[in-house]
Design an enzyme around this catalytic site. Sequence first.
Site, PDB file in Angstrom:
ATOM      1  CE1 TYR A  32      16.037 -41.755 -29.802  1.00 51.21           C
ATOM      2  CE2 TYR A  32      15.125 -43.017 -31.622  1.00 51.21           C
ATOM      3  CZ  TYR A  32      15.967 -42.927 -30.539  1.00 51.21           C
ATOM      4  OH  TYR A  32      16.736 -44.004 -30.188  1.00 51.21           O
ATOM      5  CE  LYS A 143      12.929 -44.686 -29.226  1.00 52.21           C
ATOM      6  NZ  LYS A 143      14.164 -45.457 -29.212  1.00 52.21           N
ATOM      7  CD  GLU A 175      18.486 -49.674 -22.700  1.00 53.05           C
ATOM      8  OE1 GLU A 175      17.402 -49.989 -23.188  1.00 53.05           O
ATOM      9  OE2 GLU A 175      18.805 -48.493 -22.443  1.00 53.05           O
ATOM     10  CG  LEU A 199      13.574 -46.702 -24.386  1.00 52.22           C
ATOM     11  CD1 LEU A 199      13.588 -45.193 -24.154  1.00 52.22           C
ATOM     12  CD2 LEU A 199      13.658 -47.006 -25.862  1.00 52.22           C
TER      13      LEU A 199
HETATM   14  N1  PDD Z   1      15.743 -48.075 -30.438  1.00 54.28           N
HETATM   15  N2  PDD Z   1      16.660 -49.603 -25.692  1.00 54.28           N
HETATM   16  C1  PDD Z   1      17.257 -48.667 -26.457  1.00 54.28           C
HETATM   17  C2  PDD Z   1      18.445 -47.975 -25.936  1.00 54.28           C
HETATM   18  C3  PDD Z   1      16.744 -48.387 -27.748  1.00 54.28           C
HETATM   19  O1  PDD Z   1      17.340 -47.451 -28.494  1.00 54.28           O
HETATM   20  C4  PDD Z   1      15.630 -49.116 -28.227  1.00 54.28           C
HETATM   21  C5  PDD Z   1      15.029 -48.872 -29.575  1.00 54.28           C
HETATM   22  C6  PDD Z   1      15.032 -50.071 -27.373  1.00 54.28           C
HETATM   23  C7  PDD Z   1      13.800 -50.840 -27.767  1.00 54.28           C
HETATM   24  O2  PDD Z   1      12.644 -50.044 -27.674  1.00 54.28           O
HETATM   25  P1  PDD Z   1      11.377 -50.314 -28.598  1.00 54.28           P
HETATM   26  O3  PDD Z   1      10.993 -51.715 -28.400  1.00 54.28           O
HETATM   27  O4  PDD Z   1      10.363 -49.358 -28.093  1.00 54.28           O
HETATM   28  O5  PDD Z   1      11.785 -50.020 -30.037  1.00 54.28           O
HETATM   29  C8  PDD Z   1      15.575 -50.283 -26.115  1.00 54.28           C
HETATM   30  C9  PDD Z   1      15.181 -47.613 -31.687  1.00 54.28           C
HETATM   31  C10 PDD Z   1      14.538 -48.670 -32.518  1.00 54.28           C
HETATM   32  C11 PDD Z   1      16.226 -46.805 -32.426  1.00 54.28           C
HETATM   33  O6  PDD Z   1      16.900 -46.046 -31.756  1.00 54.28           O
HETATM   34  O7  PDD Z   1      16.334 -46.894 -33.653  1.00 54.28           O
END
Ligand code: PDD
Length: 279
Positions: A32, A143, A175, A199
């Site tokens: 996703y 992801k 993270e 991620l």
């Molecule tokens: N999650 N690390 C993890 C494990 C994440 O699930 C997310 C974002 C990030 C930040 O990535 P980005 O800056 O590309 O949004 C880091 C999304 C927002 C979610 O699962 O809803």
Amino acid sequence: MSTVWLNDRFLPAEQARVSVLDRGFLFGDGVYEVIPVYGGRPFRLQRHLRRLERSLAAVGIDNPATRDQWTARIDELVERNGGGDQGVYLQVTRGVAPRQHVPEGELEPTVLLMSNPLPPRSGIARVSAVTLPDDRWGHCDIKSIALLASVLLRIRARGEGAGEAILLRDGELTEGAASNVFTVLDGVVVTPPVSPRLLPGITREVLLELLRKAGIEAEERPVSEQELRNAREIWLTSSTQEITAVTMLDGREIGDGRPGPTCRRADELYQEYKRLQVE
Ligand code: PDD
């Protein structure tokens, strides 16, 4: 009522149906993206689509659309749902098949796009966090929609009165359960380097660029648990939360318990950059 895109068309969310044999439903077999939209414009869309391509390739699902097709669908979805600031959720699963671990034959991926309004911002959000052992799998750079470990970590954090779980593996920061983590150590911004343990966040990437362009030293290197605990400032980044200050870690105040000066500067740079994208 919001509109979604399912497979090949737009339809009202309450009419969208997916088979119980979908491998996303049965196995969490899919990937996703979450793409923020400001003033009706998707933010850093090409980066999100590139990461989607990486995730799909990593799990062996054919990309069901070209970048132009994704872009056109996302633009139309955003418009149908009223423009403004939204969070677009994009999901691709391997498709529908009899339940067996190894899928047979050519499957048609299931595609879902939906969006929700982003809550209005009022200053830098603040959150309490707790550290927890990172017990997720070894491919956190993909992801994947299989998020049970992250869900359980967030639930555990919530049970301890915190809004995010900051994860530690082998004595090092990885993270957050759904965010990347930045620290300020001896006046330098430090965030762990991209690796299979985390991620590669798009917000993280933008912010590193903006900080460096503004002449603020920003390093990508491992952060030990001790360094994390001694950090002057800690903040989280994600597409939906943008920059969120961690004001408490494991019940102890970070800095003076408010967003620190570097975090505030980072947020200014980020908000300014967002505005430029919209104009
Ligand atoms: N999650 N690390 C993890 C494990 C994440 O699930 C997310 C974002 C990030 C930040 O990535 P980005 O800056 O590309 O949004 C880091 C999304 C927002 C979610 O699962 O809803």
